[in-house]
Design a protein around this motif. Structure first.
Motif, PDB file in Angstrom:
ATOM      1  N   PRO A 161       0.832  -1.216   0.000  1.00 16.06           N
ATOM      2  CA  PRO A 161       0.000   0.000   0.000  1.00 16.06           C
ATOM      3  C   PRO A 161       0.859   1.255   0.000  1.00 16.06           C
ATOM      4  O   PRO A 161       1.920   1.277   0.629  1.00 16.06           O
ATOM      5  CB  PRO A 161      -0.817  -0.125   1.284  1.00 16.06           C
ATOM      6  N   PHE A 162       0.379   2.296  -0.715  1.00 13.81           N
ATOM      7  CA  PHE A 162       1.124   3.549  -0.783  1.00 13.81           C
ATOM      8  C   PHE A 162       0.819   4.380   0.457  1.00 13.81           C
ATOM      9  O   PHE A 162      -0.323   4.775   0.688  1.00 13.81           O
ATOM     10  CB  PHE A 162       0.733   4.335  -2.042  1.00 13.81           C
ATOM     11  N   LEU A 163       1.850   4.633   1.253  1.00 14.89           N
ATOM     12  CA  LEU A 163       1.653   5.386   2.495  1.00 14.89           C
ATOM     13  C   LEU A 163       2.662   6.522   2.602  1.00 14.89           C
ATOM     14  O   LEU A 163       3.159   6.828   3.694  1.00 14.89           O
ATOM     15  CB  LEU A 163       1.781   4.467   3.711  1.00 14.89           C
ATOM     16  N   SER A 164       3.007   7.093   1.468  1.00 12.00           N
ATOM     17  CA  SER A 164       3.952   8.222   1.424  1.00 12.00           C
ATOM     18  C   SER A 164       5.288   7.867   2.076  1.00 12.00           C
ATOM     19  O   SER A 164       5.905   8.719   2.705  1.00 12.00           O
ATOM     20  CB  SER A 164       3.349   9.451   2.112  1.00 12.00           C
ATOM     21  N   ALA A 200     -20.032   3.010  -5.663  1.00 12.97           N
ATOM     22  CA  ALA A 200     -19.008   2.123  -6.244  1.00 12.97           C
ATOM     23  C   ALA A 200     -17.619   2.621  -5.851  1.00 12.97           C
ATOM     24  O   ALA A 200     -16.724   1.817  -5.523  1.00 12.97           O
ATOM     25  CB  ALA A 200     -19.162   2.070  -7.764  1.00 12.97           C
ATOM     26  N   LEU A 201     -17.438   3.946  -5.877  1.00 10.11           N
ATOM     27  CA  LEU A 201     -16.157   4.528  -5.444  1.00 10.11           C
ATOM     28  C   LEU A 201     -15.877   4.192  -3.981  1.00 10.11           C
ATOM     29  O   LEU A 201     -14.761   3.823  -3.616  1.00 10.11           O
ATOM     30  CB  LEU A 201     -16.224   6.045  -5.592  1.00 10.11           C
ATOM     31  N   VAL A 202     -16.910   4.327  -3.153  1.00 10.41           N
ATOM     32  CA  VAL A 202     -16.770   4.034  -1.719  1.00 10.41           C
ATOM     33  C   VAL A 202     -16.379   2.569  -1.523  1.00 10.41           C
ATOM     34  O   VAL A 202     -15.443   2.255  -0.776  1.00 10.41           O
ATOM     35  CB  VAL A 202     -18.093   4.345  -0.975  1.00 10.41           C
ATOM     36  N   ALA A 203     -17.087   1.681  -2.236  1.00  5.58           N
ATOM     37  CA  ALA A 203     -16.791   0.243  -2.108  1.00  5.58           C
ATOM     38  C   ALA A 203     -15.357  -0.045  -2.551  1.00  5.58           C
ATOM     39  O   ALA A 203     -14.622  -0.792  -1.888  1.00  5.58           O
ATOM     40  CB  ALA A 203     -17.784  -0.564  -2.946  1.00  5.58           C
ATOM     41  N   GLY A 204     -14.958   0.580  -3.671  1.00  7.35           N
ATOM     42  CA  GLY A 204     -13.589   0.382  -4.163  1.00  7.35           C
ATOM     43  C   GLY A 204     -12.565   0.898  -3.179  1.00  7.35           C
ATOM     44  O   GLY A 204     -11.517   0.274  -2.962  1.00  7.35           O
ATOM     45  N   GLY A 205     -12.852   2.052  -2.566  1.00  6.67           N
ATOM     46  CA  GLY A 205     -11.924   2.628  -1.598  1.00  6.67           C
ATOM     47  C   GLY A 205     -11.760   1.733  -0.381  1.00  6.67           C
ATOM     48  O   GLY A 205     -10.642   1.437   0.042  1.00  6.67           O
ATOM     49  N   PHE A 206     -12.874   1.268   0.163  1.00  7.17           N
ATOM     50  CA  PHE A 206     -12.797   0.367   1.327  1.00  7.17           C
ATOM     51  C   PHE A 206     -12.108  -0.951   0.958  1.00  7.17           C
ATOM     52  O   PHE A 206     -11.401  -1.544   1.768  1.00  7.17           O
ATOM     53  CB  PHE A 206     -14.188   0.089   1.893  1.00  7.17           C
ATOM     54  N   ALA A 207     -12.330  -1.405  -0.297  1.00  6.09           N
ATOM     55  CA  ALA A 207     -11.731  -2.679  -0.729  1.00  6.09           C
ATOM     56  C   ALA A 207     -10.239  -2.546  -0.993  1.00  6.09           C
ATOM     57  O   ALA A 207      -9.550  -3.547  -1.170  1.00  6.09           O
ATOM     58  CB  ALA A 207     -12.438  -3.178  -1.989  1.00  6.09           C
ATOM     59  N   SER A 208      -9.725  -1.287  -1.040  1.00  5.64           N
ATOM     60  CA  SER A 208      -8.297  -1.084  -1.316  1.00  5.64           C
ATOM     61  C   SER A 208      -7.414  -1.540  -0.163  1.00  5.64           C
ATOM     62  O   SER A 208      -6.242  -1.851  -0.368  1.00  5.64           O
ATOM     63  CB  SER A 208      -8.011   0.397  -1.583  1.00  5.64           C
ATOM     64  N   GLY A 209      -7.944  -1.499   1.039  1.00  5.06           N
ATOM     65  CA  GLY A 209      -7.153  -1.896   2.204  1.00  5.06           C
ATOM     66  C   GLY A 209      -6.079  -0.879   2.559  1.00  5.06           C
ATOM     67  O   GLY A 209      -5.076  -1.216   3.178  1.00  5.06           O
ATOM     68  N   PRO A 227      -5.130   2.877   4.414  1.00  5.93           N
ATOM     69  CA  PRO A 227      -5.680   3.876   5.340  1.00  5.93           C
ATOM     70  C   PRO A 227      -6.140   5.144   4.626  1.00  5.93           C
ATOM     71  O   PRO A 227      -7.171   5.709   4.960  1.00  5.93           O
ATOM     72  CB  PRO A 227      -4.506   4.180   6.277  1.00  5.93           C
ATOM     73  N   TYR A 228      -5.368   5.601   3.631  1.00  4.29           N
ATOM     74  CA  TYR A 228      -5.766   6.801   2.879  1.00  4.29           C
ATOM     75  C   TYR A 228      -7.116   6.574   2.188  1.00  4.29           C
ATOM     76  O   TYR A 228      -8.006   7.421   2.205  1.00  4.29           O
ATOM     77  CB  TYR A 228      -4.733   7.126   1.796  1.00  4.29           C
ATOM     78  N   ALA A 229      -7.241   5.418   1.522  1.00  2.00           N
ATOM     79  CA  ALA A 229      -8.464   5.127   0.781  1.00  2.00           C
ATOM     80  C   ALA A 229      -9.650   4.963   1.733  1.00  2.00           C
ATOM     81  O   ALA A 229     -10.783   5.350   1.400  1.00  2.00           O
ATOM     82  CB  ALA A 229      -8.285   3.868  -0.057  1.00  2.00           C
ATOM     83  N   LEU A 276      -9.628   7.857  -1.922  1.00  2.00           N
ATOM     84  CA  LEU A 276     -10.190   6.551  -2.284  1.00  2.00           C
ATOM     85  C   LEU A 276      -9.647   6.009  -3.599  1.00  2.00           C
ATOM     86  O   LEU A 276      -9.860   4.842  -3.937  1.00  2.00           O
ATOM     87  CB  LEU A 276     -11.730   6.587  -2.288  1.00  2.00           C
ATOM     88  N   LEU A 277      -8.910   6.835  -4.364  1.00  2.00           N
ATOM     89  CA  LEU A 277      -8.315   6.334  -5.615  1.00  2.00           C
ATOM     90  C   LEU A 277      -6.817   6.059  -5.463  1.00  2.00           C
ATOM     91  O   LEU A 277      -6.156   5.714  -6.446  1.00  2.00           O
ATOM     92  CB  LEU A 277      -8.529   7.357  -6.742  1.00  2.00           C
ATOM     93  N   VAL A 278      -6.285   6.198  -4.241  1.00  2.00           N
ATOM     94  CA  VAL A 278      -4.826   6.158  -4.073  1.00  2.00           C
ATOM     95  C   VAL A 278      -4.211   4.848  -4.588  1.00  2.00           C
ATOM     96  O   VAL A 278      -3.111   4.847  -5.135  1.00  2.00           O
ATOM     97  CB  VAL A 278      -4.439   6.426  -2.595  1.00  2.00           C
ATOM     98  N   GLU A 279      -4.891   3.736  -4.418  1.00  2.00           N
ATOM     99  CA  GLU A 279      -4.320   2.447  -4.826  1.00  2.00           C
ATOM    100  C   GLU A 279      -4.707   2.052  -6.252  1.00  2.00           C
ATOM    101  O   GLU A 279      -4.303   0.999  -6.721  1.00  2.00           O
ATOM    102  CB  GLU A 279      -4.772   1.347  -3.853  1.00  2.00           C
ATOM    103  N   TYR A 280      -5.516   2.863  -6.904  1.00  2.00           N
ATOM    104  CA  TYR A 280      -5.976   2.488  -8.248  1.00  2.00           C
ATOM    105  C   TYR A 280      -4.973   2.907  -9.313  1.00  2.00           C
ATOM    106  O   TYR A 280      -4.372   3.978  -9.230  1.00  2.00           O
ATOM    107  CB  TYR A 280      -7.348   3.104  -8.535  1.00  2.00           C
ATOM    108  N   SER A 281      -4.819   2.064 -10.311  1.00  2.00           N
ATOM    109  CA  SER A 281      -3.900   2.338 -11.415  1.00  2.00           C
ATOM    110  C   SER A 281      -4.411   1.615 -12.659  1.00  2.00           C
ATOM    111  O   SER A 281      -5.385   0.855 -12.593  1.00  2.00           O
ATOM    112  CB  SER A 281      -2.497   1.832 -11.057  1.00  2.00           C
ATOM    113  N   GLY A 282      -3.756   1.864 -13.781  1.00  2.00           N
ATOM    114  CA  GLY A 282      -4.052   1.133 -15.007  1.00  2.00           C
ATOM    115  C   GLY A 282      -5.503   1.180 -15.434  1.00  2.00           C
ATOM    116  O   GLY A 282      -6.166   2.217 -15.343  1.00  2.00           O
ATOM    117  N   ARG A 283      -6.010   0.010 -15.856  1.00  2.00           N
ATOM    118  CA  ARG A 283      -7.362  -0.021 -16.429  1.00  2.00           C
ATOM    119  C   ARG A 283      -8.438   0.319 -15.395  1.00  2.00           C
ATOM    120  O   ARG A 283      -9.479   0.862 -15.747  1.00  2.00           O
ATOM    121  CB  ARG A 283      -7.634  -1.393 -17.041  1.00  2.00           C
TER     122      ARG A 283
END
Lengths: 115, 344
Positions: free
Chosen positions: A50-53, B121-130, B132-134, B231-238
């Motif tokens: 996870p990205f945590l800065s 959907a954004l909220v679900a994705g953010g919580f599913a990221s695992g 803390p920022y998301a 909530l988008l911090v862990e998202y990348s690519g497609r």
């Protein structure tokens, strides 16, 4: 265009069957675009951390969001309201029934006056 | 014509594909133009208008990382759900002189609730990221949703109620509200007091739009400088590409809703044109109106404001904008009963 499958409330209306069908079509379109994208990444490397800065990842329990904090921001901004409302929730059933009866009486008075 | 469950499948399926393509293309174009607007207001040149297309193409070619703490199926499914639900909203909204694809199958109240689905959907994705920022970003997104629902509901219901008070059938139908078939809109129903009410409600909807789209000053769920994208911090690519496309489609949907409610006029109502020319002229005018809405409710606000704290979002939307909406509603009621506007 309203038909027998459309739920009608008298003023509002919606057709859940059509909604499900078009949602599935839209879902397939979105899925097709998603499948066009690159699916690979380097599993088991630093990439999946996870990205945590640059900070060390805390224990899961330390960053777990409890249900009581889920609406923080809302409860903080409305604390003037909650500070009065929360003490009214005594947990005693008699108090709740009394509130229910009082509010119902008030509603009847308002409806009676309006009528 | 073959009908299944009372529905013409060719019209519905063909319309869904056409509207999906329009929503994604128009969304990216408008996002490009909006970035140009913002850049020029900040004395910058800004990226080219086609930049959002390049961004999506590049994101689709990049690694789509699933973090080790994530719930993979939910993490991957959220962007697909966000895009699909954004497309579905557009199917219920009139596009220029065109009736909604699903006219008669859903009303304004449904659209109001469907607007929450991409955010969920954004909220679900953010919580599913695992992450803390998301997680904090998702929590903020939920609070933001709760904040703008009240003023949005007031604006929507006030318009429909005023049309109902004027004796117009199906007042919650967006085809009725936009006057697509009849040419009767809220502005042709209200008197002077109602016009004041409409202007107040328009101001409310203008401020609800950036919150609905998570744009500055309501980008607290993403907040790059404190949550690194939230909530988008862990998202990348497609996955990020699909969220980006969903943002574009939702931008068009929100602007189209504002146009249907408050700016419903068509060129063909004022100029005699052949049917095909009328459709083309109305559609071109519709795109201009969308651009105007995006300019005022996204570009001008985001350039002129700093980000709200999450507590400010609640107090401003529930307090000031909720109050302003209620004032607009009071004007609409006064207009219906004493102000000289049209009443059944």
């Amino acid at each position: 265009m309203l038909d027998t499958y459309t739920l009608q409330t008298g003023t509002g209306f919606w057709d859940p069957v059509v909604w499900i069908v078009v949602f599935l079509v839209a879902f397939l379109i979105a899925l097709a675009i998603w499948l066009l994208g690159e699916k690979d990444y380097r599993r088991g490397t630093q990439q999946v951390k996870p990205f945590l800065s640059g900070n060390v990842e805390p224990e899961k329990a330390d960053v777990h969001m409890r249900a009581g904090n889920l609406y923080w921001g809302f409860t903080e901004a409305m604390k003037g309201y909650y500070s009065r409302l929360v003490p009214l929730h005594t947990g005693v059933l008699n108090d709740y029934v009394l509130w229910f009866l009082g509010v119902m009486a008030l509603v009847f008075v308002i409806v009676g006056v309006a009528a | 014509m073959v009908m299944i469950l009372g529905v013409d499948p060719v019209l519905v399926l063909g319309g869904t594909v056409a509207v999906a393509l329009f929503g994604m293309l128009a969304g990216l174009v408008f996002m490009g133009i909006e970035r140009k607007f913002a850049a020029r207001m900040q004395a910058r040149i800004g990226p080219p208008i086609r930049q959002p297309f390049r961004d999506v193409a590049k994101l689709l070619s990049k690694d789509s990382i699933v973090p080790e703490n994530a719930i993979p199926c939910l993490f991957n499914m959220a962007p697909v759900l966000a895009l699909a639900s954004s497309i579905v909203i557009l199917l219920y909204i009139p596009l220029g002189g065109f009736l909604p694809v699903l006219a008669g199958y859903g009303d304004l109240i449904l659209v109001m609730y469907l607007l929450t689905v991409p955010a969920l959907a954004l909220v679900a994705g953010g919580f599913a990221s695992g992450s803390p920022y998301a997680t904090v970003g998702s929590q903020r997104e939920m609070v933001t949703m709760m904040s703008y629902e009240l003023p949005l509901a007031i604006a929507v219901i006030a318009i429909a109620w005023r049309l109902a008070a004027a004796g117009i059938a199906d007042p919650f139908s967006l085809a009725t509200i936009a006057g697509t078939a009849s040419g009767i809109t809220i502005w042709s129903v209200v008197g002077p007091l109602g016009i004041i009410g409409c202007v107040l409600l328009l101001i409310v909807l203008t401020w609800v739009t950036p919150a609905e789209l998570s744009r500055v000053p309501c980008d607290t769920p993403e907040a790059e400088t404190e949550l690194c994208g939230g909530l988008l911090v862990e998202y990348s690519g497609r996955n990020l590409a699909l969220f980006y496309l969903a943002q574009g489609v939702k931008t068009v949907a929100m602007a189209a809703l504002a146009v249907a409610l408050f700016l419903p006029w068509n060129i063909s109502w004022f100029v005699a044109l052949s049917p095909n020319a009328a459709l083309a002229a109305d559609f071109a005018f519709f795109l201009l109106k969308i651009l105007a809405v995006i300019f005022f409710s996204v570009s001008v606000i985001r350039v002129g404001m700093a980000r709200f704290r999450i507590t400010h979002v609640v107090s401003i939307y529930w307090g000031y904008l909720g109050g302003l909406g209620l004032l607009g509603l009071v004007f609409m009621v006064l207009d219906a009963y004493i102000g000289g506007g049209g009443v059944l």
